[in-house]
Every structure is written in C-alpha cells, then in structure tokens.
Design an enzyme around this catalytic site. Structure first.
Site, PDB file in Angstrom:
ATOM      1  N   ASP A 101       7.366  13.828  12.570  1.00  0.00           N
ATOM      2  CA  ASP A 101       7.398  12.865  13.676  1.00  0.00           C
ATOM      3  C   ASP A 101       6.074  12.171  13.963  1.00  0.00           C
ATOM      4  OD1 ASP A 101       6.198  15.189  14.575  1.00  0.00           O
ATOM      5  OD2 ASP A 101       6.987  15.022  16.599  1.00  0.00           O
ATOM      6  N   GLU A 102       5.067  12.322  13.107  1.00  0.00           N
ATOM      7  CA  GLU A 102       3.814  11.619  13.361  1.00  0.00           C
ATOM      8  C   GLU A 102       3.064  11.370  12.059  1.00  0.00           C
ATOM      9  OE1 GLU A 102       0.641  13.704  15.400  1.00  0.00           O
ATOM     10  OE2 GLU A 102       1.677  15.619  15.103  1.00  0.00           O
ATOM     11  N   ASP A 127       3.324   8.440  16.930  1.00  0.00           N
ATOM     12  CA  ASP A 127       3.881   9.737  17.314  1.00  0.00           C
ATOM     13  C   ASP A 127       5.227   9.491  17.991  1.00  0.00           C
ATOM     14  OD1 ASP A 127       4.230  12.390  17.862  1.00  0.00           O
ATOM     15  OD2 ASP A 127       2.593  12.560  19.302  1.00  0.00           O
TER      16      ASP A 127
END
Length: 365
Positions: free
Chosen positions: A111-112, A17
């Site tokens: 983003d993860e 993350d």
C-alpha cells in the site's frame, strides 16, 4: 538563522500511501460496511488486528492490537477476514499507475511506495501536479483514496504523506525543511521508533530543535552509527536514492494459534505446517539461506528467537531437523500464541512480494 540546505542535485520524490488500505478494500467490496468501524483480521475472541478503518480508529482501534481489546473498545466492530489475493490485485493496479510516470518506483509494501519523478515519462516539471494526478487516477481506477507527500528526499516525502491524511497531500520545500523539522515532535520522525524516542526523551530531546542542539560526536556516542543519521535528517539531509530493486534479507512464515500451546507434541504439530509453508516459499522464490531462526511469541506478547547457522545451505529435511532442534533447545514455562520460522544469510536474489506474511494475518505496515 543560518540554513543548511540539502546538497545538490535536489531530487523530486513522491511517497504515496493508501488510506487504511486493507480496510478500505473491504468497504469498497462490501457497501454495507462503508462508514462503519471495521478491522481486517483476527476475531472478537482471538487474534491480532491487521488493519483498521478510520471509523474504527475513532474508537482507539489500530493495527497490531489484540482483537479482544479492539472488541472491548468498539463492541459494534466488524471483523473482516483478510483477502490478500484481492489486496495484491489492487496493489498491482496502483503500481501500474506509478509506472506511467517513472520506472524509479520503490515499493515498501502493498500500500505504499516511493517514486523519483525528477525526470518523468510525462515530462512534467511539477512533482506536486504529478502526485495530484496519481491520486486522481487511483481514485478513478480503484475507487480508493490515497495520500501523498512531495519533497526533495525520501525521508521528508514519507513524513509529508502523513500530514494531510486521509485523502490529502503535502509538500515540504527545500527552503522550508529545517524550520519544519525543528518544530516536528521526535516521535513523528520517520524511522525513529518508540524505544528510540523514549531514549531521546530521557536526554531532553523532544523536538527536532532539541535534537539539533547536539553535536555529531555526542549523537554517535549515544546512538552509534544511527547518530550520524539523526544528525543529518534533522538538517534535512538524506541521500538514500529510490531503489526500484530491493534485495531480500530474509524469508519467513508464521502462524498465530486459535488457542495457546505449551505441550511439546502440540508445538511440534503446529510447527510442521509452518515449516512446510516456509519450504514452499523457498521453492517458489528459488532462494537458499544458511541461518534458520525460530520465532516464539508467548501469550503475554513477549517474544523470543532462536537461531542456528550452517556452513552449507540446508535442504528441506535439514530445515525441519533444525526447526525441531531449536524448539527443543529450552523448555517453556509460558504458553505460546505464535510460532514462526525463517531463513536468512541468503544467496543474493531480488525481493519477493510474499515475504514476511503470516499464514493467517500479517500486519499492515
């Protein structure tokens, strides 16, 4: 105390993350903003925050917060316009690092992502070492920090990635899982939202240990099929595999207006470009959907949806006709700050990266 260990085989799962991703990219590209409270999206008078830097979070500013409230909490707050092409560019660089280790990568957002490194291209036995290497490579190639969680299933890896943020990692081993979960506050359980946490609180369930006291039958009666899930996860059992190809369930476009709207002609004028954008995304993705849904968010942040399902996939002209019909279905007494239009009941296609974006500022998950 007798332990219920997870069923074999035990997998090696990593959840990576990025730390305050959108805000961190802005601070990376604008050195003068580093170390200062910054948000992406909105403006001091209007809009909604898409992402907040850690400096901004110290003032109680978070994503999905109205911009006007954020500005009150932090008068020196910097508002940066969103640049999603740039975020996607860096996200692609990060995913290339993931693929150096495994093809079993399940992105959740820009983003993860989850990774299954049980068997990996580097033939490394330690998932902890792999996570550390990935974070180091992300830093070297992008200049950004990432946090990681390591465990034997996705549920625990996701929780672990949040334990030592920012710029840290944590591991939850099989023999530690149940004791860890018993002490964990219910609101920290991945997948248990605010409403469910409040319902559990009303039943005296505040921690994993509290949840564990209730039978499967009781939890199923109170929470339906989700009760089975809650019964399992508090015992460290979560069998969902990393899915490198996720299936899209809907496609949508929406826009937050500079000023609240109420007049029908203003709403129609605002809805047309949203419909045009949805149609553009439909063409680009090559998908079709039989259900058209109109999303309405009022100035008091309450929300309403209206839907219509067709027997056949509607064409461009039909989509606009249905959108107008849904808007006219019932008159409004409150002003409107956002309209959205989406399709669902899709023909089966793979997920596309532009799903769910607002025309201006989508939320960062």
């Amino acid at each position: 105390m007798k332990k219920t260990y997870p069923p074999s085989p035990i997998r090696k799962i990593i959840h990576v993350d990025m730390d305050a991703f959108y805000a961190s990219v802005e601070q990376l590209d604008h050195p003068e903003w580093r170390g200062k409270p910054l948000v992406v999206g909105g403006n001091a008078a209007r809009g909604v925050i898409a992402a907040a830097s850690y400096e901004a979070r110290k003032f109680g500013v978070y994503s999905a917060m109205p911009s006007v409230l954020a500005a009150r909490k932090c008068p020196q707050l910097i508002f940066a316009p969103a640049r999603f092409d740039r975020y996607r560019e860096i996200s692609n660089q990060i995913r290339e690092i993931f693929y150096e280790y495994t093809d079993l990568v399940e992105p959740l957002s820009l983003d993860e992502a989850f990774m299954d490194v049980t068997e990996n291209k580097k033939e490394l036995k330690s998932a902890i070492l792999i996570a550390r290497q990935i974070r180091q490579k992300i830093k070297e190639r992008t200049g950004l920090n990432a946090s990681a969680g390591v465990s034997y299933n996705k549920f625990l890896a996701k929780i672990a990635s949040d334990l030592n943020k920012p710029n840290g990692q944590a591991v939850i081993l099989p023999e530690e899982a149940e004791e860890f979960l018993e002490k964990l506050p219910i609101k920290k359980f991945f997948g248990i939202g605010k409403v469910t946490a409040e319902k559990m609180g009303s039943l005296g369930i505040h921690t994993g240990k509290d949840l564990k006291q209730f039978s499967l039958q009781y939890l199923t009666r109170k929470f339906g099929k989700s009760g089975i899930h809650y019964f399992n996860i508090v015992r460290g059992i979560h069998l969902s595999e990393v899915q490198p190809h996720r299936i899209r369930k809907s496609l949508s476009a929406e826009n937050t207006f500079a000023n609240d709207l109420l007049a029908t002609e203003d709403l129609l004028a605002a809805l047309k470009p949203i419909c045009d954008e949805l149609i553009r995304r439909i063409k680009k993705s090559g998908i079709k959907g039989r259900t058209i849904t109109l999303k309405i968010k009022f100035s008091d942040f309450t929300q309403q949806t209206r839907s219509k399902t067709q027997e056949q996939y509607p064409d461009e002209e039909n989509i606009w006709e249905i959108a107008q019909e849904l808007l006219a279905q019932e008159s409004f007494t409150k002003t409107i700050r956002l309209l959205g239009l989406g399709i669902s009941n899709l023909n089966i296609v793979e997920e596309h990266q532009h799903f769910g974006e607002q025309l201006k500022i989508p939320f960062e998950d």
